[in-house]
Design an enzyme around this catalytic site. Structure first.
Site, PDB file in Angstrom:
ATOM      1  N   GLY B  18       0.832  -1.204   0.000  1.00 34.12           N
ATOM      2  CA  GLY B  18       0.000   0.000   0.000  1.00 34.12           C
ATOM      3  C   GLY B  18       0.871   1.260   0.000  1.00 34.12           C
ATOM      4  O   GLY B  18       2.086   1.187   0.173  1.00 34.12           O
ATOM      5  N   GLN B  20       1.066   3.795   2.184  1.00 34.67           N
ATOM      6  CA  GLN B  20       1.731   4.001   3.476  1.00 34.67           C
ATOM      7  C   GLN B  20       2.783   2.930   3.731  1.00 34.67           C
ATOM      8  O   GLN B  20       3.865   3.210   4.227  1.00 34.67           O
ATOM      9  CB  GLN B  20       0.688   3.962   4.598  1.00 34.67           C
ATOM     10  CG  GLN B  20      -0.281   5.121   4.584  1.00 34.67           C
ATOM     11  CD  GLN B  20       0.333   6.354   5.199  1.00 34.67           C
ATOM     12  OE1 GLN B  20       0.802   6.317   6.326  1.00 34.67           O
ATOM     13  NE2 GLN B  20       0.356   7.443   4.465  1.00 34.67           N
ATOM     14  N   ILE B  97      -0.468   0.670  13.043  1.00 33.48           N
ATOM     15  CA  ILE B  97      -0.495   2.075  12.677  1.00 33.48           C
ATOM     16  C   ILE B  97      -1.905   2.490  12.252  1.00 33.48           C
ATOM     17  O   ILE B  97      -2.323   3.626  12.477  1.00 33.48           O
ATOM     18  CB  ILE B  97       0.487   2.326  11.496  1.00 33.48           C
ATOM     19  CG1 ILE B  97       1.885   1.771  11.814  1.00 33.48           C
ATOM     20  CG2 ILE B  97       0.529   3.797  11.130  1.00 33.48           C
ATOM     21  CD1 ILE B  97       2.556   2.348  13.018  1.00 33.48           C
ATOM     22  N   GLU B 210      -3.950  12.656  27.071  1.00 39.92           N
ATOM     23  CA  GLU B 210      -4.896  13.649  26.556  1.00 39.92           C
ATOM     24  C   GLU B 210      -6.262  13.326  27.143  1.00 39.92           C
ATOM     25  O   GLU B 210      -6.449  12.283  27.775  1.00 39.92           O
ATOM     26  CB  GLU B 210      -4.908  13.639  25.023  1.00 39.92           C
ATOM     27  CG  GLU B 210      -5.289  12.305  24.400  1.00 39.92           C
ATOM     28  CD  GLU B 210      -5.037  12.260  22.879  1.00 39.92           C
ATOM     29  OE1 GLU B 210      -4.029  12.797  22.429  1.00 39.92           O
ATOM     30  OE2 GLU B 210      -5.862  11.668  22.181  1.00 39.92           O
ATOM     31  N   HIS B 248      -8.695  12.468  17.745  1.00 33.43           N
ATOM     32  CA  HIS B 248      -8.564  11.045  18.059  1.00 33.43           C
ATOM     33  C   HIS B 248      -9.905  10.463  18.464  1.00 33.43           C
ATOM     34  O   HIS B 248     -10.691  11.113  19.149  1.00 33.43           O
ATOM     35  CB  HIS B 248      -7.589  10.845  19.223  1.00 33.43           C
ATOM     36  CG  HIS B 248      -6.158  10.925  18.820  1.00 33.43           C
ATOM     37  ND1 HIS B 248      -5.165  11.219  19.714  1.00 33.43           N
ATOM     38  CD2 HIS B 248      -5.554  10.749  17.628  1.00 33.43           C
ATOM     39  CE1 HIS B 248      -4.004  11.211  19.087  1.00 33.43           C
ATOM     40  NE2 HIS B 248      -4.212  10.940  17.822  1.00 33.43           N
TER      41      HIS B 248
END
Lengths: 367, 293, 367, 293
Positions: B18, B20, B97, B210, B248
Site C-alpha cells: 500500500g 503508506q 499504525i 490527553e 482522536h
C-alpha cells in the site's frame, strides 16, 4: 457519537430493559404535543433531548403536573440552545417514584481492555461524588457471566433475577450497537421492580455498524457547514467560541496548541486537526475553511513535520491566502521538522512570518 | 536495551504494497531498521524497496524465522485480520499504525493477543522508536535523540514535539512508544511503564496523555500502588469542550469521565507531577531526575 | 448425533452454501415419488438417507437416467436395512458433473482444542487415503479469519472469493447448530462454481441447542424400546448382534469389557453403561432391560466400585433375578472396589457366583 | 513431586452444597486432601463437613488466598460459568467433574483459561490423584498405590481398573489424571505427558484411550516428533460398532475418524506399544521400564 436519550431508550427497550412510558415531541409535532402527552398518565417529566451532559443543572429537565403544563414546557424547550446545540426533540415521560436510585453503566476501557461494569447504590446526580462504586472488568471472551451478575446484585442489594436481564440486555446492546458507553442513571428501584428512567449512550463512529445508520443520519442533520466540509476532507473540526482558529497536524498536537493559546490569554475559535501527511491542497482547504468562520480573526498553524512535509504545508497556506486575501486576519505559522527550512523560505517569500517554536507563534497570534 | 524494539528487532511489514506501507518501509530502512519481509495477499513474490513480499504471514515467517515484530499498515477493515494472523504466526510484537479500527474489534483482538503472549501496540499508533537503533512506525526519526528518558504517549505529532523539546533541553530518549489515540488500545500506559521500569537504560518516564477515556486514571491507580522510576506527565486538551471528539477517536470527555481535571487529579494524587504546559516539561523531567538521584 | 444427509443439506442451504437440487422421498411419499422427481432435471443420483458411514459401498448411492428408474431405485431402498438402521428417507438429486472433487470439513478437536479445518484437493471416496490435506486449527476466539480462508483457497487452487462464503457459512453453521463435524465430500468444482454435492454432519446432543429439536425428534423416532428405556434411566445402551449382554459402570470400563468378551471368543449382544453411582434400583432396571432383549442369552456384569457401591449393585442384581427368573440365562458378575466383600456375600447368598477379576468372569460367561 | 496435585494443593470445591459436592468433599477430606473452602451462590456462611462456604470464588479466595486448585461439581448448565469464575479469580488448576457440558462451550472456556495460564482438567473427568498425597476428584483412593507410573486416561472406572492392575503387578502410580470423556477437554494427553516428562518421580506413562475423536492420534503425532519417557497405551472400544456413542460423549467413531484401528496405527507408528487387552498392560509397562533402563 453521543446518542440522544430517546435513541438510547429505544435500544434499551429493544433488549427488554424496563423503561418508563414516554412520548417524543419533535419540532414538527408542536400541534400534536397535547395529544401525544395525553396518552401518558400524569405527573410528567419533560426532558430536552441534547447530546451534552448536564442538562439537569441547565433547567432542561422539568416536572409537570398536567398535560398543558408539560406541553408548555416542551414548547419552551424546543428550538432553544444548550452548549451549542439546538433542542430539536423533547421527551415527555411518566414520572416514576423511585424507592432508591441506583447506577449501572458499561463502558469500554480498562487494562487489559474490556468492558468496565460500574454499579453504585448512589445513583442520580450524586453518583460522581459518591465513590464506593463496584467496578468489574468483563473480558470480551468470557462475556458477562452469572457470577458477575450476582456480584452486582449483591452490591446493589437487589435480587439477581431482577438485575440479570437488565445487565444481560445492556451487554448485548453494547456489542450489537457498537456502544462505547451505556449508562443507566438513575436505575430506579420501584414497587414494580427496576426501571431505567434516564440513560446515556455513546456509539463508536468508526464501527461501520449498520445498526447505527439512523442515529448517524440524525446526527449529521445537526452538523453545520463547518463540520460537513471538514468531514469531506477528513479533517477533525470542532467549532469554539473565541476568535483564534488553531490548525495543527495530529490530534494531540492540535489540542496542545489550543491549550497554549488559552494559556497565553487567547480565546480559541476553532479546532482543526489536519491529520497526518497533509498535502498542499488539503492544507489550502483547511485554511480557507478556517478563514470562512465568521468568528475567526486570527489563525495559528502549528505543524510538526514527519509524514507531513513543511514545504507542502507552506505551499498550501500561500495558495489559500492568495485566494482568500484574508484582510484583517492575523496569521502565525510554526513549522518544525521535515522540510522545515524550505517551508519557511516559501512562507517568507509570500510575506508570512514562520516561527520555529510554538511559544513564539502563540505570542504572535495572541499578543 | 531500550524497550520493545532495538538492534535485534527484525520487522515484518503487513500491507507493504500500500501507499503508506511502501513509504514507511523505505523510511524505516533508511533509519536502519531491519525490515526483512512484507505481506500483501496476492502479491507474494514481488519486492518493495528490496524487501521480499509474501502472501501470508505464515509463509513470510517460514522463510524468515528471525522475524520478531510486525507493523500493520493495512486498511481498518482488514487490520484485525492482520493482527490475528500475526498472533497465530507466533509474533511477539505487533505495532498497528492503522486508524479507524472499530473499538469493539480492537477489544477482542487485544484480548486474543494477550492470551497468546503477544503485545499489540496501537491501533492508531505512530509506532515505537528506540532512537539510533530501531524505528518500527512512522515517526520522523531525526527528531528523536538517543538518551535515557522513556516516552509513552497517546499521540503522534505531540510525541515528536515532546521529543524535540527534550532534545533541545539535552535530554535524549531511550524508547518512545505511541500507544495509540483510540479509546481501546493494546499496550497501556502501565504496561509500557513496567517495561521502562525493567530497562537499565531508562532513568525516568514522560507520560503524554490527553482528554478522553480513563487510561491516565488507570495508570495513576496502578502507580499509586507501587511506583518505580519517576514519571512526569503532560495532558493535552485542558481547554477542549466536553462531548466533542478532538481528532482522536479516544479524545472525548463525557460528564466527569475523561476530563482534564479528572486526569490531573488522579496523576497528581498518585505523585506524578503534571506539566502546566509543554514548555515546563523538560524542567519537570530534570527535577525528577535530580530528586531520584 | 449423526444427522441425516438431507438435514445437513438444509442447514447448508440456510447458510447460502450452494448445493445441487434435490427432493426427499419419505416412506409415506411412495405414491408422489414420480411427481417429486419430475421436478428435477435428469440424470439423477438416488441416495438412501442413513446415519451410518459407508452407504456408497453398500449400494445405497445409485445413479438413474430417468424418473422411472430413480423412483424404482428409491422404492427399493425405502424400508431396507443398513447397519441396523431402516431406510426411512431417500434423497433424489440432480447429478452434478464435477471438474474436480474437493474435500472440506470442520470438526471440533485439536490441542489446544479448536475447530479443525481440513481441506484436500483429493475429495470423494479417496480422501481418507490421499493424505496431504491442509489442516488448520481455528481458535474459537479468533474465529475464521480471512487469512485462513486464503490459505484454504490457495491449497485447493480455487479463488478465495468462491470458497470464502462456503467456509464462512460452514463455520457459522457449526456454532449455530452445535455441530461437532461438518463435512463436504465431495465439494464439486463445476463450470458453474463450487457445489456441495454430499455432506455429513454430527451434532452435539449435550448442547441443549433448540435448533436441533427437529433433528432430535426425528432421531428419537428411530429409537427402539431398548434405547428409550435406557434413556429414561440415564443408561447408555447400544444394541449389538451377539448374545452376551455387557453391563458395566463407566463408558471406558464397559467398552473394555466388551472387548474382553470378544477377545475370548464371545459375541457381545448389548452394551449397557450404568454410569456412575448406580443404586440398587437402577442396577435392577438395567439387568431387567438386558434380560428383556431377545438376543441376550448371557450377561456379564463388570463393576469397579468407587462411587458405585458393590453391595448396592449386588442387591439390585438379586432383585432383578428374583423378578425375572431368567431361565436359561448365564450370568457372571465381577465386583471390585468399594464394598466388594459385602457385595460378593449378597450375591453368593442368592446363588450367584461373583468373581474378583474380569478374566475369570469373562471365562465364566463365554466358556 | 507428582504432577498437578500434591501435598501443597489447597482445594476449593465449586458446587459444594450439591449432593455430589457434599459427598466428594467428605471423601476428599477423608483421603487427606486439603479442602479449604467451597462455593455455592446464596449459601455463603454455611459449612459442609466443616468446610466454609462462600457465595463467590472471589470471596472464597479473598478469605483463603492459599487456594490453588478448584474442583467443579455444579450442573452442566452452570459449569462453564463456574470455570470462568475460577479463571477470573486467578486459580491455576480447575478440575471439572461435571458431565454433559456442551462441547462448544467447553471449547470457548478452555481457550479462555489457557489464555490466562489456567489448566482445565475435564469436563467429565474423574479428577486427578497423586496417591497418598492428594486427590482432587471422585476416584476411589484405595485402588491407587503410590509409585512411579503416570496414568493419563479419558475414562473413570477404567482408570481405576488399570490402577488396580498396576498395583497387583507391583507398580504404583505417581499421578493419575482423568482428562475426561468428552470430545473436547482442557488438558490433552500431550499436555499431561509433558508434565510427566518433567516430573522426577515418574518413570513411565500409561495412556488409556478409547475410540472417538483424535486425541490419541494427536498425542502420537507429537510423541513421534520428540519422545521422552516411555509410554504404553491401552485403547478401549476395539469391538464397538461405528457411529454409536459408547457412553462417553466423545466415544464415537465416524467413518475413518476415531476408530480403534486409526488410533493403534498412529500410536504404534510413533513407537508406543499398545496392549491387546487389559491383562497385557502391566507386562508392557515393565518391559518399557526395563528397556528405558
Amino acid at each position: 457519537m453521543i446518542l440522544l436519550e430517546f435513541e438510547a431508550k429505544r435500544i434499551l427497550e429493544e433488549y427488554g430493559i424496563p423503561c418508563e412510558k414516554s412520548v417524543l415531541i419533535g419540532e414538527g409535532d408542536a400541534d400534536r404535543a397535547g395529544e401525544l402527552v395525553s396518552s401518558l398518565r400524569p405527573p410528567y417529566v419533560v426532558k430536552a433531548q441534547v447530546r451534552a451532559w448536564g442538562r439537569g443543572r441547565a433547567g432542561l429537565v422539568r416536572f409537570a403536573g398536567s398535560v398543558d403544563e408539560a406541553v408548555s414546557i416542551a414548547r419552551g424547550m424546543l428550538g432553544s440552545s444548550f452548549a451549542g446545540e439546538r433542542v430539536r426533540y423533547v421527551m415527555v415521560s411518566e414520572r416514576v417514584r423511585p424507592l432508591r436510585e441506583l447506577y449501572v453503566s458499561m463502558m469500554l476501557g480498562g487494562s487489559p481492555p474490556g468492558v468496565l461494569l460500574l454499579a453504585s447504590e448512589a445513583g442520580g446526580a450524586g453518583v460522581e461524588e459518591a465513590g464506593g462504586a463496584l467496578v468489574l472488568r468483563v473480558d470480551p471472551h468470557a462475556g458477562l457471566r452469572g457470577y458477575a451478575v450476582r456480584r452486582v446484585a449483591k452490591h446493589l442489594g437487589v435480587p439477581a433475577e431482577s438485575i440479570a436481564p437488565i445487565l444481560e440486555g445492556m451487554y448485548r446492546a453494547l456489542w450489537d450497537y457498537s456502544l462505547t458507553l451505556l449508562e443507566l442513571n438513575p436505575l430506579a428501584e420501584t414497587e414494580g421492580g427496576l426501571v431505567a428512567v434516564d440513560r446515556k449512550a455513546v456509539a463508536d463512529e468508526d464501527s461501520g455498524n449498520p445498526r447505527l445508520a439512523e442515529f448517524i443520519a440524525r446526527y449529521e442533520e445537526e452538523l453545520g457547514e463547518l463540520q460537513r466540509e471538514a468531514r469531506r476532507w477528513g479533517f477533525a473540526a470542532v467549532p469554539l467560541e473565541g476568535d483564534v482558529a488553531v490548525v495543527g497536524n495530529g490530534a494531540g498536537l492540535t489540542m496542545a496548541t489550543l491549550d497554549a493559546v488559552a494559556e497565553a490569554g487567547g480565546r480559541p475559535g476553532l479546532f482543526l486537526d489536519l491529520g497526518g501527511g497533509a498535502a498542499a491542497e488539503r492544507v489550502k482547504a483547511a485554511l480557507l475553511l478556517a478563514l470562512r468562520q465568521p468568528n475567526v480573526r486570527r489563525v495559528l498553524v502549528n505543524i510538526v513535520g514527519g509524514i507531513t512535509r513543511c514545504d507542502e504545508v507552506a505551499r498550501g497556506l500561500v495558495e489559500a491566502l492568495r485566494e482568500a486575501g484574508a484582510p484583517g486576519v492575523r496569521l502565525a505559522v510554526r513549522l518544525s521538522g521535515f522540510m522545515e527550512e524550505e517551508g519557511r523560505r516559501i512562507l517568507e517569500g509570500a510575506g508570512i512570518r514562520a516561527f520555529a517554536t510554538l511559544e513564539e507563534a502563540v505570542r504572535e497570534v495572541v499578543g | 536495551m531500550a524497550i520493545l524494539v532495538d538492534e535485534r528487532t527484525r520487522v515484518l511489514v503487513q500491507g507493504i504494497t500500500g501507499r503508506q506501507g511502501q513509504l514507511h518501509t523505505e523510511l524505516m530502512l533508511r533509519y536502519g531498521t531491519k525490515v526483512v519481509a512484507g505481506v500483501a495477499p496476492g502479491r507474494g513474490g514481488s519486492r518493495v524497496h528490496g524487501v521480499p513480499v509474501y502472501d501470508s504471514v505464515a509463509e513470510a515467517v517460514e522463510e524468515h524465522p528471525e522475524v520478531n515484530a510486525s507493523v500493520v499498515f493495512v486498511p481498518a477493515r482488514f487490520a484485525p485480520d492482520a493482527v490475528y494472523e500475526a498472533v497465530d504466526a507466533g509474533l511477539p510484537l505487533i505495532v498497528v499504525i492503522t486508524e479507524g479500527v472499530p473499538a469493539h474489534e480492537t477489544l477482542k483482538m487485544v484480548a486474543y493477543a494477550r492470551g497468546r503472549g503477544a503485545v499489540v501496540v496501537g491501533p492508531n499508533s505512530p509506532g515505537v522508536i528506540s532512537p539510533g537503533r530501531c524505528k518500527v512506525g512512522i515517526m520522523p526519526g531525526e527528531l528523536f535523540k538517543p538518551g535515557r528518558i522513556g516516552v509513552v504517549s497517546r499521540s503522534g505529532t505531540l510525541t515528536y514535539e515532546v521529543a524535540a523539546r527534550l532534545a533541545a533541553a539535552g535530554l535524549g530518549v531511550s524508547t518512545a512508544v505511541g500507544i495509540g489515540g483510540d479509546l481501546v488500545t493494546g499496550l497501556s500506559f502501565w504496561d509500557a511503564y513496567q517495561l521502562f521500569n525493567l530497562d537499565e537504560e531508562t532513568d525516568a518516564v514522560v507520560l503524554v496523555g490527553e482528554i478522553g477515556g480513563t487510561k491516565e486514571e488507570e495508570f495513576a491507580r496502578m502507580y499509586a500502588r507501587g511506583r518505580g522510576k519517576p514519571v512526569v506527565a503532560y495532558i493535552a486538551g485542558r481547554t477542549a469542550p466536553p462531548g466533542r471528539r478532538m481528532g482522536h477517536a479516544g479524545a472525548v470527555a463525557f460528564g466527569a469521565t475523561g476530563t482534564y481535571e479528572s486526569k490531573v487529579r488522579a496523576l497528581e494524587g498518585a505523585g506524578v507531577p503534571v506539566a502546566g504546559g509543554l514548555g515546563e516539561l523538560p524542567q519537570l523531567v530534570k527535577r525528577a531526575l535530580e530528586e531520584a538521584g
